[in-house]
Motif scaffolding. Structure first.
Motif, mmCIF file in Angstrom:
data_model
loop_
_atom_site.group_PDB
_atom_site.id
_atom_site.type_symbol
_atom_site.label_atom_id
_atom_site.label_comp_id
_atom_site.label_asym_id
_atom_site.label_seq_id
_atom_site.Cartn_x
_atom_site.Cartn_y
_atom_site.Cartn_z
ATOM 1 N N GLY A 162 0.814 -1.203 0.000
ATOM 2 C CA GLY A 162 0.000 0.000 0.000
ATOM 3 C C GLY A 162 0.848 1.253 0.000
ATOM 4 N N ASP A 182 -3.825 -7.813 -1.503
ATOM 5 C CA ASP A 182 -3.999 -6.365 -1.377
ATOM 6 C C ASP A 182 -4.733 -6.021 -0.077
ATOM 7 O OD1 ASP A 182 -6.420 -7.403 -2.251
ATOM 8 O OD2 ASP A 182 -6.726 -5.916 -3.838
ATOM 9 N N THR A 213 -2.481 -5.980 3.060
ATOM 10 C CA THR A 213 -1.619 -4.809 3.289
ATOM 11 C C THR A 213 -2.273 -3.789 4.212
ATOM 12 O OG1 THR A 213 -2.430 -3.504 1.400
ATOM 13 C CG2 THR A 213 -0.631 -5.060 0.968
ATOM 14 N N VAL A 235 -2.818 0.503 -4.053
ATOM 15 C CA VAL A 235 -1.915 -0.591 -3.692
ATOM 16 C C VAL A 235 -1.076 -0.970 -4.903
ATOM 17 C CG1 VAL A 235 -1.767 -2.987 -2.885
ATOM 18 C CG2 VAL A 235 -3.480 -1.446 -1.902
#
Length: 362
Positions: free
Chosen positions: A36, A143, A146, A357
């Motif tokens: 991120g 994702d 993160t 991200v």
């Protein structure tokens, strides 16, 4: 062996080919899967010299060398590739992991602000400490994983606020941290929640995250909105009282400052209810000032917070992985390394993206 990385030097970003780092004792080499882009990454690029000067003055440390290449990125999900010396191998190769962004060396390294030897997640490979690895379940996307780091920051801010179940919070600033604070408050059953932001897009996101009343501070006061929600019918539900404001018939006020711009603290001191607690989670990189008499006469508590504890990071990931905290819609776009500069430019506009991200393709 070489890899691609986005390198920052003297406030400029560029994609470059650099050497893959070598893991030291009790460290693992990991292949970065997702990373991120955080507000502090934007701060590093835009206000690098001020950040370095503050860290040196306050903590006596050089966070990074402004003139040397630095690889940013501390909100990471990665796959274990290779174990360094003395590893116990409790987490095997091929396992997806997250980690708090630190290397547990005699001089602890803060990942995301390191040299090419200890790169952050804007590189295809990085080093992590074996003792900090948290395996990622198969059903948790990389994702989403993160977000453990920004959620941990929000949990820390909420914990610093010491809110009781009857407290009524105001969140000033609905960027990623403010939005995540709203989600944590909602999950803990604290409310009603008032949120304020200048951006229509961010106000809409605050509503989606669980804020009960969302205001544009140019048109309505969040403190007036708080008053309409926080009235208490019995003295047992009154917030803390002082002689100057005896009998103030409202529940306890807790204000989260999630903007980080000069002047915001004074605005909150002027508008907030007496005996409020103010939690400063925004990172202001410039000199600021406020009038102490506002805080003195109202007997306001001001609490500053930074980062999180390891326990809070573990809690954050557990909440994400279990689905108890749903913040995936914070992620508004995904880019490759070649799109990082454009992502930084877009994130400067609050009407655009909330969280972008980086997805690594290997």
């Amino acid at each position: 062996m070489k890899m691609q990385a986005v390198v920052m030097r003297q406030g400029q970003l560029e994609q470059a080919e650099v050497l893959v780092p070598r893991p030291g004792p009790r460290e693992v080499l990991v292949k970065t899967l997702a990373c991120g882009i955080c507000g502090s990454d934007l701060h590093c690029v835009k206000h690098g010299r001020q950040l370095l000067a503050s860290a040196r003055e306050v903590a006596g440390i050089d966070l990074f060398d402004f003139d040397a290449p630095v690889v940013l990125g501390h909100e990471i999900c990665a796959e274990v590739v290779e174990h360094g010396p003395d590893c116990r191998r409790t987490v095997g190769s091929g396992t997806r992991v997250v980690s708090a962004p630190f290397l547990l060396r005699p001089q602890v390294v803060t990942l995301g602000f390191g040299s090419l030897d200890t790169p952050g997640g804007f590189a295809e490979y990085m080093l992590l400490s074996e003792d900090l690895l948290v395996p990622v379940p198969a059903d948790v996307p990389s994702d989403l994983a993160t977000l453990a780091e920004p959620v941990a920051v929000a949990i820390h801010a909420v914990n610093r606020g010491r809110l009781g179940i009857d407290d009524v919070p105001i969140v000033v600033g609905c960027g990623p941290i403010g939005l995540t604070v709203i989600a944590v408050l909602k999950m803990r059953g604290i409310g009603p929640i008032v949120a304020a932001d200048l951006s229509p897009a961010r106000r809409a996101m605050a509503k989606a995250m669980g804020a009960d009343v969302v205001v544009d501070p140019r048109e309505a006061s969040p403190y007036a909105a708080w008053k309409t929600l926080a009235g208490a019918d019995t003295p047992s539900r009154f917030g803390r009282q002082t002689a100057l404001f005896a009998g103030f018939p409202f529940r306890q006020s807790v204000v989260f400052e999630c903007v980080g711009s000069p002047g915001i603290i004074q605005q909150i001191l002027a508008g907030a209810a007496p005996c409020s607690r103010i939690v400063v989670a925004g990172v202001c990189m410039e000199r600021d000032n406020f009038q102490p008499t506002y805080a003195v006469m109202k007997e306001i508590d001001i609490v500053f917070c930074f980062a999180f504890t390891m326990e809070e990071y573990a809690e954050a990931f557990d909440l994400l992985a279990s689905g108890k905290l749903r913040v995936g819609n914070l992620i508004t776009d995904r880019v490759g390394l070649s799109g990082v500069q454009d992502a930084f430019d877009r994130l400067a506009n609050p009407e655009g993206d909330t969280k972008i991200v980086i997805i690594h393709s290997h």
